[in-house]
Design a protein around this motif. Sequence first.
Motif, PDB file in Angstrom:
ATOM      1  N   ARG A  90       0.810  -1.224   0.000  1.00 24.92           N
ATOM      2  CA  ARG A  90       0.000   0.000   0.000  1.00 24.92           C
ATOM      3  C   ARG A  90       0.841   1.271   0.000  1.00 24.92           C
ATOM      4  N   TRP A  91       2.016   1.230   0.618  1.00 31.14           N
ATOM      5  CA  TRP A  91       2.814   2.445   0.730  1.00 31.14           C
ATOM      6  C   TRP A  91       4.278   2.066   0.934  1.00 31.14           C
ATOM      7  N   ILE A  92       5.180   2.928   0.472  1.00 27.30           N
ATOM      8  CA  ILE A  92       6.619   2.746   0.680  1.00 27.30           C
ATOM      9  C   ILE A  92       7.179   4.088   1.112  1.00 27.30           C
ATOM     10  N   ASP A  93       7.943   4.088   2.207  1.00 28.98           N
ATOM     11  CA  ASP A  93       8.567   5.322   2.662  1.00 28.98           C
ATOM     12  C   ASP A  93       9.883   5.029   3.364  1.00 28.98           C
ATOM     13  N   VAL A  94      10.484   6.071   3.913  1.00 26.27           N
ATOM     14  CA  VAL A  94      11.732   5.947   4.662  1.00 26.27           C
ATOM     15  C   VAL A  94      11.444   6.322   6.102  1.00 26.27           C
ATOM     16  N   ARG A  95      11.861   5.448   7.013  1.00 30.64           N
ATOM     17  CA  ARG A  95      11.676   5.729   8.436  1.00 30.64           C
ATOM     18  C   ARG A  95      13.000   6.228   8.999  1.00 30.64           C
ATOM     19  N   TYR A 105      18.279   5.623   8.634  1.00 27.12           N
ATOM     20  CA  TYR A 105      17.176   5.694   7.676  1.00 27.12           C
ATOM     21  C   TYR A 105      16.988   4.316   7.069  1.00 27.12           C
ATOM     22  N   ALA A 106      15.769   3.814   7.108  1.00 26.39           N
ATOM     23  CA  ALA A 106      15.469   2.488   6.559  1.00 26.39           C
ATOM     24  C   ALA A 106      14.225   2.579   5.675  1.00 26.39           C
ATOM     25  N   VAL A 107      14.283   1.911   4.529  1.00 28.52           N
ATOM     26  CA  VAL A 107      13.124   1.846   3.640  1.00 28.52           C
ATOM     27  C   VAL A 107      12.171   0.807   4.200  1.00 28.52           C
ATOM     28  N   PRO A 120      15.509  -5.315   4.333  1.00 27.19           N
ATOM     29  CA  PRO A 120      16.890  -5.567   4.749  1.00 27.19           C
ATOM     30  C   PRO A 120      17.853  -5.193   3.626  1.00 27.19           C
ATOM     31  N   GLY A 121      18.966  -4.629   4.002  1.00 25.02           N
ATOM     32  CA  GLY A 121      19.975  -4.264   3.024  1.00 25.02           C
ATOM     33  C   GLY A 121      19.763  -2.904   2.394  1.00 25.02           C
ATOM     34  N   LEU A 122      18.702  -2.222   2.759  1.00 22.98           N
ATOM     35  CA  LEU A 122      18.420  -0.910   2.181  1.00 22.98           C
ATOM     36  C   LEU A 122      18.229   0.103   3.311  1.00 22.98           C
ATOM     37  N   TYR A 123      19.347   0.572   3.839  1.00 22.27           N
ATOM     38  CA  TYR A 123      19.343   1.519   4.943  1.00 22.27           C
ATOM     39  C   TYR A 123      20.615   2.349   4.893  1.00 22.27           C
ATOM     40  N   ARG A 124      20.612   3.403   5.692  1.00 26.05           N
ATOM     41  CA  ARG A 124      21.763   4.298   5.765  1.00 26.05           C
ATOM     42  C   ARG A 124      21.835   4.863   7.163  1.00 26.05           C
ATOM     43  N   ASP A 126      25.002   6.911  10.070  1.00 23.03           N
ATOM     44  CA  ASP A 126      26.355   7.446  10.204  1.00 23.03           C
ATOM     45  C   ASP A 126      27.370   6.316  10.349  1.00 23.03           C
ATOM     46  N   THR A 127      26.965   5.231  10.999  1.00 19.95           N
ATOM     47  CA  THR A 127      27.855   4.085  11.160  1.00 19.95           C
ATOM     48  C   THR A 127      28.028   3.333   9.854  1.00 19.95           C
ATOM     49  N   TYR A 128      26.938   3.155   9.118  1.00 22.10           N
ATOM     50  CA  TYR A 128      26.965   2.442   7.830  1.00 22.10           C
ATOM     51  C   TYR A 128      26.507   3.388   6.725  1.00 22.10           C
ATOM     52  N   PRO A 129      27.391   4.295   6.282  1.00 25.33           N
ATOM     53  CA  PRO A 129      26.984   5.254   5.251  1.00 25.33           C
ATOM     54  C   PRO A 129      26.723   4.567   3.911  1.00 25.33           C
ATOM     55  N   ALA A 130      25.742   5.073   3.202  1.00 23.60           N
ATOM     56  CA  ALA A 130      25.402   4.557   1.874  1.00 23.60           C
ATOM     57  C   ALA A 130      25.119   5.759   0.981  1.00 23.60           C
ATOM     58  N   PRO A 131      26.111   6.198   0.217  1.00 29.66           N
ATOM     59  CA  PRO A 131      25.924   7.399  -0.592  1.00 29.66           C
ATOM     60  C   PRO A 131      24.831   7.267  -1.652  1.00 29.66           C
ATOM     61  N   ASP A 132      24.510   6.045  -2.053  1.00 30.15           N
ATOM     62  CA  ASP A 132      23.499   5.831  -3.095  1.00 30.15           C
ATOM     63  C   ASP A 132      22.124   5.486  -2.528  1.00 30.15           C
ATOM     64  N   PHE A 133      21.907   5.714  -1.237  1.00 34.06           N
ATOM     65  CA  PHE A 133      20.652   5.336  -0.582  1.00 34.06           C
ATOM     66  C   PHE A 133      19.442   6.010  -1.224  1.00 34.06           C
ATOM     67  N   GLU A 134      19.503   7.316  -1.410  1.00 33.89           N
ATOM     68  CA  GLU A 134      18.358   8.053  -1.982  1.00 33.89           C
ATOM     69  C   GLU A 134      18.030   7.559  -3.383  1.00 33.89           C
ATOM     70  N   GLU A 135      19.052   7.325  -4.189  1.00 37.62           N
ATOM     71  CA  GLU A 135      18.836   6.829  -5.554  1.00 37.62           C
ATOM     72  C   GLU A 135      18.188   5.443  -5.537  1.00 37.62           C
ATOM     73  N   GLN A 136      18.656   4.574  -4.641  1.00 40.03           N
ATOM     74  CA  GLN A 136      18.083   3.236  -4.554  1.00 40.03           C
ATOM     75  C   GLN A 136      16.654   3.271  -4.045  1.00 40.03           C
TER      76      GLN A 136
END
Length: 192
Positions: A90-95, A105-107, A120-124, A126-136
């Motif tokens: 029904r919905w997809i967002d970032v928490r 931040y987790a999808v 799982p595997g789609l989060y960002r 400060d400890t686990y930075p993911a520069p491509d998080f927003e794009e993904q």
Amino acid sequence: MIELSFRARERLRPQKSLVVLAVVAVSVEGVAAFVQLRPPAFSLLTGGIIALVVPVILLSLRSWSRVGADGITICWGLGRGRTYPWREIRWIDVRETKGTYGSTYAVRMFVEGGRRRSLPGLYRSDTYPAPDFEEQFQQVVAWWELSTDQAARIRPSRQVRDLLTPTVLGLVVVPAVILLAVGFVVVLFSPH
């Protein structure tokens, strides 16, 4: 569109400074515990911690998400995972979860019946930075929008469980577990 795959083991690469800090802290605690406790109590405490922590780390490393034509499949480390068809999502967002060491931040997706599932595997963080998080995240949303009807996309209302963040639960659960473990060791190895 191309099928997307997100694996936690590709994200779980903490900053080296945090790893060094954790090793130093654990070493100091270990020496202090060894000095304060007798060897059997220290061994029991160390074995118990290892028995709790190692399986959690292994499951975390094996978790993954896949986004494709059939929907979103998530696996938390055991089995082949579960596929949620697009018609159920029904919905997809970032928490955002704020904590001591910054924000995480987790999808997440909301499925029929109001259930929430993090991917799982789609989060960002400060400890686990993911520069491509927003794009993904935008790629996942593009799949969802392409695969669902506009009328099926319903933003969920906030509920009481939205207030129960991992930080709040950690403030209650972690101290309780530590108190129980310490109490068990003290009772087990106290002179009678």
